[in-house]
Scaffold this motif. Structure first.
Motif, PDB file in Angstrom:
ATOM      1  N   GLU A  29       0.810  -1.216   0.000  1.00  0.00           N
ATOM      2  CA  GLU A  29       0.000   0.000   0.000  1.00  0.00           C
ATOM      3  C   GLU A  29       0.845   1.268   0.000  1.00  0.00           C
ATOM      4  O   GLU A  29       0.399   2.310  -0.461  1.00  0.00           O
ATOM      5  CB  GLU A  29      -0.970  -0.005   1.182  1.00  0.00           C
ATOM      6  N   SER A  32       3.687   3.327  -4.744  1.00  0.00           N
ATOM      7  CA  SER A  32       2.861   3.670  -5.905  1.00  0.00           C
ATOM      8  C   SER A  32       3.439   3.069  -7.181  1.00  0.00           C
ATOM      9  O   SER A  32       4.624   2.703  -7.235  1.00  0.00           O
ATOM     10  CB  SER A  32       2.783   5.196  -6.059  1.00  0.00           C
ATOM     11  N   GLN A  55      -2.804  -4.158  -9.126  1.00  0.00           N
ATOM     12  CA  GLN A  55      -3.042  -5.465  -8.507  1.00  0.00           C
ATOM     13  C   GLN A  55      -2.412  -6.596  -9.321  1.00  0.00           C
ATOM     14  O   GLN A  55      -1.875  -7.546  -8.750  1.00  0.00           O
ATOM     15  CB  GLN A  55      -4.546  -5.705  -8.316  1.00  0.00           C
ATOM     16  N   GLU A 108       0.010  -7.979   5.844  1.00  0.00           N
ATOM     17  CA  GLU A 108      -0.650  -7.140   4.834  1.00  0.00           C
ATOM     18  C   GLU A 108      -1.375  -7.997   3.795  1.00  0.00           C
ATOM     19  O   GLU A 108      -2.505  -7.706   3.407  1.00  0.00           O
ATOM     20  CB  GLU A 108       0.386  -6.239   4.157  1.00  0.00           C
ATOM     21  N   ALA A 112      -5.342  -8.794   1.736  1.00  0.00           N
ATOM     22  CA  ALA A 112      -5.335  -8.448   0.309  1.00  0.00           C
ATOM     23  C   ALA A 112      -6.519  -9.087  -0.410  1.00  0.00           C
ATOM     24  O   ALA A 112      -7.194  -9.976   0.137  1.00  0.00           O
ATOM     25  CB  ALA A 112      -4.028  -8.918  -0.320  1.00  0.00           C
TER      26      ALA A 112
END
Length: 183
Positions: A29, A32, A55, A108, A112
């Motif tokens: 996250e 970028s 993704q 994390e 997802a």
């Protein structure tokens, strides 16, 4: 493969390598697409030529990192000891960007999208299968592997560094290695 197709494949591979490193270092996250492209030495505008969306890149980058790790894992008892000896180190703790994708991103990734969890679940199942058919050997290897991952997560989480080193030393002892924490 023509030159342009070869160049496209090389660019795609460079993007996957950069993404894999950045995702393990900072988290999915926090990174970028523009940062990934910059790290790969390309412009953000070129991204759609390689991936439909972030993704898709996440799935491929994490699969690549897991495949790379599995290729380095031996499944014999001595192979596991060698793997564990390099896994439970300060070097691995201090450099998640080049280490185990499960220890770097497990928490994390558990939140997802299903497709990303499926991609890594397949890699976990492949590793479990590589442990062999003997149920006792497989259970032992799976327990030891899980201990390595959990220890690395905790070692990265805590302060001070002395406590982190103690976690690594305890895990090393638990899986049958010398307690001395390596650099």
């Amino acid at each position: 493969m023509g030159t342009s197709q070869h160049q496209k494949a090389q660019s795609r591979a460079a993007i996957i390598v950069a993404a894999s490193r950045l995702f393990r270092e900072r988290g999915v996250e926090a990174v970028s697409v523009a940062q990934v492209m910059d790290a790969a030495g390309m412009t953000h505008g070129g991204f759609p030529r390689h991936f439909a969306n972030k993704q898709e890149l996440v799935n491929e980058a994490l699969a690549s990192a897991a495949d790379e790790q599995q290729a380095g894992n031996a499944t014999s008892s001595d192979g596991f000891e060698t793997f564990a000896d390099t896994y439970l180190t300060r070097q691995h703790r201090d450099h998640p960007e080049s280490g185990c994708v499960f220890a770097a991103l497990g928490g994390e990734i558990s939140r997802a999208p299903a497709e990303t969890r499926r991609v890594l679940s397949e890699r976990i199942q492949r590793q479990i299968a590589a442990f062999g058919d003997d149920p006792d050997m497989r259970a032992d290897a799976l327990g030891r592997w899980s201990s390595l991952i959990g220890a690395m997560i905790l070692a990265r989480l805590v302060e001070p560094e002395e406590l982190s080193d103690q976690i690594i030393a305890a895990a090393r002892q638990f899986v049958g290695l010398p307690e001395q924490v390596k650099a």
